[in-house]
Design an enzyme around this catalytic site. Structure first.
Site: not given
Length: 486
Positions: A305, A342, A369, A391-392
């Site tokens: 990201t 995704e 997300s 960073g997820g």
């Protein structure tokens, strides 16, 4: 994308999240026996690729707010792709550690790898002529280059790489639309926090974490006190318990957003948090408007990201998070760029113990997300802080931590972004290696946080903070050393 209007103070949000093909089913990532497909089959294939949405989001926002000609916006990127950019340490390290994705296709290997099969050395000039051509076509023809004229070719390529379940069709691409969504806003002390709503979970999670901690005098504790980090961990746990059960694409499932950020509900959830120990047997709450029983899904960790924050001369502010999920996405390389993975942000299981999972795969649906583009307004309604992160699953945590750093600890934006990471994953508490938290392990253990593990997290946040001297521009200090080319 979250945008605040500098004149009216109104907040607009734009959803460019990718969508599953219309023919996708809930068992997309399972084999004939109902077991998970191998990682490579799930991720490094067309199964993971959603219809790209970034370009449609940019076009929609530009149509409403843009001032420069569309074609002009692409010229710097076209020049970089055609004339070259320099391989830095961060890109080299990313390619070297993910050769299965970055080098999956012959086309990508020819650009980023040498004849020895290794990533080109740091300092090498990289050119991507195919990307320059793609961006030139988009600059000239607009979104039709991808969503109309280019729809059949994109769908055909993804379908050719899809081993099972619903394949992408041209109609999936032509029918894609970015959407305007309602922002999610909530108070924190004398400020108002605004973020992105579902299918992003970040807006709700950030507001919940902050509100749940509002009854504590965090400022008097400060960032060097283990009790603060304990309280912050507990608030994360409470917010994420709700996230896993309730957040999904609101076009497909009922998401009780208003209930999740209802002040009374958040206060009741915050009352579970104690400065003396951890919450035992933590369960999701039941916010007002909660749907019938649901199950917690089984989504893999997100990453890959980018985020940026912008304020212009008229005080219009944008917080914009973009992702292709994993670093180098699915590994599929198309017209000079990597296609996303995704769809692996969906739960791999459509139901658990007979109960539906909110984030299950469905045709045309957008996966959940962790993105958390955020704008903070002061007591006079002026934009005060523009912030977000990559960073997820750590994104909401990074964002909330830095907001606390500014609003409670009185730190500048750069100092707030430098605060360490602490987060609970299951029964394990992870802390940032080499940070002040490394010396707090005993104290955190006494407060009930077992299985503490130190590591170097892949973080990236940035922010703009309004000060008496103007806007402070802040970037994550962990990133700068990796941008070097020597």
């Amino acid at each position: 994308m979250v945008r605040a209007d500098g004149t009216s103070g109104s907040v607009s949000t734009y959803d460019g999240r990718e969508t599953a093909p219309a023919s996708a089913t809930g068992t997309r990532f399972l084999d004939a026996n109902g077991e998970r497909l191998p990682r490579e089959d799930r991720i490094l294939s067309g199964l993971s690729v959603g219809v790209p949405g970034n370009l449609a989001l940019a076009a929609k926002a530009h149509a409403s707010h843009g001032k420069l000609p569309w074609a002009d916006l692409f010229q710097p990127a076209i020049a970089l792709a055609r004339d070259g950019f320099v391989m830095n340490k961060r890109l080299h390290g990313s390619i070297s550690s993910r050769t299965d994705r970055a080098g999956k296709t012959d086309e990508a290997r020819a650009i980023y790898f040498g004849s020895d099969g290794k990533a080109l050395p740091v300092g090498t000039t990289i050119t991507v002529p195919s990307l320059a051509d793609t961006l030139t076509q988009i600059a000239e023809d607009g979104t039709a280059a991808l969503y109309s004229d280019g729809a059949a070719a994109l769908a055909e390529y993804v379908a050719s790489q899809t081993p099972q379940d619903g394949k992408m069709a041209a109609t999936d691409v032509t029918s894609y639309a970015a959407k305007s969504r309602d922002p999610v806003c909530g108070p924190y002390r004398s400020y108002v926090i605004c973020g992105m709503g579902p299918p992003s979970s970040g807006g709700v999670a950030v507001i919940q974490m902050l509100a749940q901690l509002e009854r504590f005098d965090l400022g008097s504790l400060g960032p060097d006190n283990p009790v603060f980090w304990h309280l912050f961990l507990e608030s994360q746990r409470v917010a994420y318990a709700d996230r896993e059960l309730y957040i999904g694409d609101s076009d497909f499932v009922s998401v009780p957003v208003d209930g999740l950020v209802d002040p009374d509900y958040m206060a009741s959830r915050g009352a579970l948090i104690s400065a003396d120990g951890t919450i035992k047997d933590l369960q999701p709450g039941t916010p007002p408007g909660a749907p019938l029983a649901r199950a917690d899904g089984d989504e893999p960790t997100e990453n890959g990201t980018s985020h940026f924050a912008v304020v212009d001369g008229e005080s219009n502010a944008i917080s914009y998070t973009s992702t292709i999920e994993g670093a180098f996405g699915s590994g599929l390389f198309y017209r000079g760029f990597y296609l996303n993975n995704e769809l692996t942000d969906f739960s791999m299981s459509p139901e658990v113990d007979g109960l539906p999972v909110a984030n299950r795969v469905e045709g045309g649906k957008r996966p959940r997300s962790s993105m958390a583009p955020t704008i903070v307004f002061d007591e006079s309604g002026e934009v005060f802080l523009v912030i977000g992160a990559a960073g997820g699953p750590t994104i909401p945590v990074q964002t909330a931590r830095s907001i606390i750093g500014v609003l409670d600890f009185g730190l500048g934006a750069q100092e707030a972004l430098a605060l360490p990471l602490i987060m609970r994953f299951g029964t394990t508490t992870v802390i940032e290696k080499g940070s002040v938290l490394d010396g707090m392990q005993d104290e955190l253990g006494k407060l009930g946080h077992a299985q503490i593990r130190a590591f170097a997290p892949p973080l990236k946040a940035n922010a703009l903070l309004r000060t008496d001297e103007g806007w402070e521009v802040a970037t994550d200090p962990r990133i700068a050393p990796m941008l070097a080319i020597e």
